[in-house]
Every structure is written in structure tokens, then in C-alpha cells.
Scaffold this motif. Structure first.
Motif, PDB file in Angstrom:
ATOM      1  N   GLU A   1      -6.377  -2.337  -9.088  1.00  0.00           N
ATOM      2  CA  GLU A   1      -6.627  -2.992  -7.796  1.00  0.00           C
ATOM      3  C   GLU A   1      -6.277  -4.481  -7.859  1.00  0.00           C
ATOM      4  O   GLU A   1      -5.693  -5.025  -6.924  1.00  0.00           O
ATOM      5  CB  GLU A   1      -8.086  -2.803  -7.391  1.00  0.00           C
ATOM      6  CG  GLU A   1      -8.392  -3.404  -6.039  1.00  0.00           C
ATOM      7  CD  GLU A   1      -9.844  -3.212  -5.626  1.00  0.00           C
ATOM      8  OE1 GLU A   1     -10.187  -3.746  -4.556  1.00  0.00           O
ATOM      9  OE2 GLU A   1     -10.612  -2.554  -6.339  1.00  0.00           O
TER      10      GLU A   1
ATOM     11  N   GLN B   1      -2.649  -4.842  -7.540  1.00  0.00           N
ATOM     12  CA  GLN B   1      -2.234  -4.569  -6.165  1.00  0.00           C
ATOM     13  C   GLN B   1      -2.469  -5.803  -5.287  1.00  0.00           C
ATOM     14  O   GLN B   1      -1.600  -6.181  -4.496  1.00  0.00           O
ATOM     15  CB  GLN B   1      -3.003  -3.382  -5.589  1.00  0.00           C
ATOM     16  CG  GLN B   1      -2.618  -2.052  -6.184  1.00  0.00           C
ATOM     17  CD  GLN B   1      -3.397  -0.901  -5.568  1.00  0.00           C
ATOM     18  OE1 GLN B   1      -3.821  -0.979  -4.423  1.00  0.00           O
ATOM     19  NE2 GLN B   1      -3.581   0.168  -6.344  1.00  0.00           N
TER      20      GLN B   1
ATOM     21  N   THR C   1       0.827  -1.210   0.000  1.00  0.00           N
ATOM     22  CA  THR C   1       0.000   0.000   0.000  1.00  0.00           C
ATOM     23  C   THR C   1       0.860   1.259   0.000  1.00  0.00           C
ATOM     24  O   THR C   1       0.547   2.231  -0.697  1.00  0.00           O
ATOM     25  CB  THR C   1      -0.941   0.010   1.221  1.00  0.00           C
ATOM     26  OG1 THR C   1      -1.652  -1.224   1.255  1.00  0.00           O
ATOM     27  CG2 THR C   1      -1.946   1.133   1.131  1.00  0.00           C
TER      28      THR C   1
END
Length: 152
Positions: free
Chosen positions: A110, A113, A101
Motif C-alpha cells: 500500500e 501504491q 489503481t
């Protein structure tokens, strides 16, 4: 009197694998020495297990926890090899999430991530020390490598 011959042999394909065979599968292509260090047991003890000796419950659990495999599978060959999802290393997951993060660029999707977080979590678990130490510096470098790979 007629004697009945009883065949006590069993087809090997019907037998479940032995502890030694399951241990060999965990060692894989790595060395016995490296495996012993990772599970914090002596190399001679691991070699003894590979020759057919059975470990104590505590030692089998020590191996199972280090490799995130089910103790039931390691000890008996029954059940699932890998532990179920409820056995998540919370400290490793929290560190992985925090590192990713703080380092991730806003333009990374996303899904990417989350993939990086899972990769870093797995890296942390694979390199976790016997005393529970998580190498944050090495994980941070791994995060940078993954982000560079996604960007490139």
C-alpha cells in the motif's frame, strides 16, 4: 548648524529577494523560452520581469498557479514558497489514483501504491497544459514505468 548624515543604504543580506530573483528560482536550469511556454506568457515578457519589471496581479497568479507556488511568496517573498495542502488539483489527483489503481499489481505494498499515486499526481501537475488538459496517455506510460521500476 550641524547636519546629520543619514545612511539610507541597507545591507543586501537583510533585503528579501526581488520578484526577478524568485522568478529565476522557478526557471532554475531550464530555458526562459520553455518557462514562458509553460506559463503561457511571451518570452519577451518573462525577460522583462527578469530585468526587474513587476507583473500584474493576474500574470503573477498565472505563474504561481502553473508552478503550484504561493502567490504571496512569488509577489512579495513572504510566506511559504509552496501552496498549502488545501490547494490540491482534484482532477489530477483523481486521474492519478484511477490510473494507478487500475494498473497496480496486488502484490505491491500500500505504501508503494501511495508513493506511485503521488508521483503520478506530480507528473500530471508538472505537465498540465495552460487550458487545464491532463495528458492521460503520457501519465499512463509514466505509471507503467514506475510499476516496472518497483517490480525490477
Amino acid at each position: 548648524m550641524n547636519e546629520i548624515e543619514i545612511n539610507h543604504s541597507t545591507d543586501v543580506s537583510d533585503l528579501e529577494s526581488s520578484f526577478a530573483e524568485r522568478l529565476r528560482s522557478l526557471i532554475g536550469d531550464g530555458s526562459v523560452s520553455a518557462f514562458a511556454r509553460k506559463v503561457a506568457l511571451s518570452e519577451s515578457l518573462i525577460r522583462k520581469y527578469l530585468k526587474g519589471s513587476e507583473p500584474s496581479l493576474a500574470r503573477a497568479n498565472q505563474i504561481a498557479q502553473q508552478f503550484n507556488v504561493s502567490l504571496e511568496w512569488l509577489a512579495t517573498g513572504c510566506g511559504y514558497m509552496y501552496r498549502q495542502a488545501e490547494v490540491v488539483d482534484s482532477s489530477a489527483l483523481a486521474l492519478a489514483r484511477a490510473l494507478v489503481t487500475s494498473a497496480v499489481q496486488p502484490n505491491i505494498a500500500e505504501h508503494d501504491q501511495l508513493t506511485i499515486i503521488v508521483s503520478v499526481y506530480q507528473h500530471l501537475r508538472a505537465h498540465k497544459k495552460a487550458d487545464g488538459y491532463l495528458d492521460e496517455l503520457a501519465a499512463r506510460q509514466f505509471v507503467e514505468h514506475l510499476i516496472d521500476a518497483k517490480a525490477g
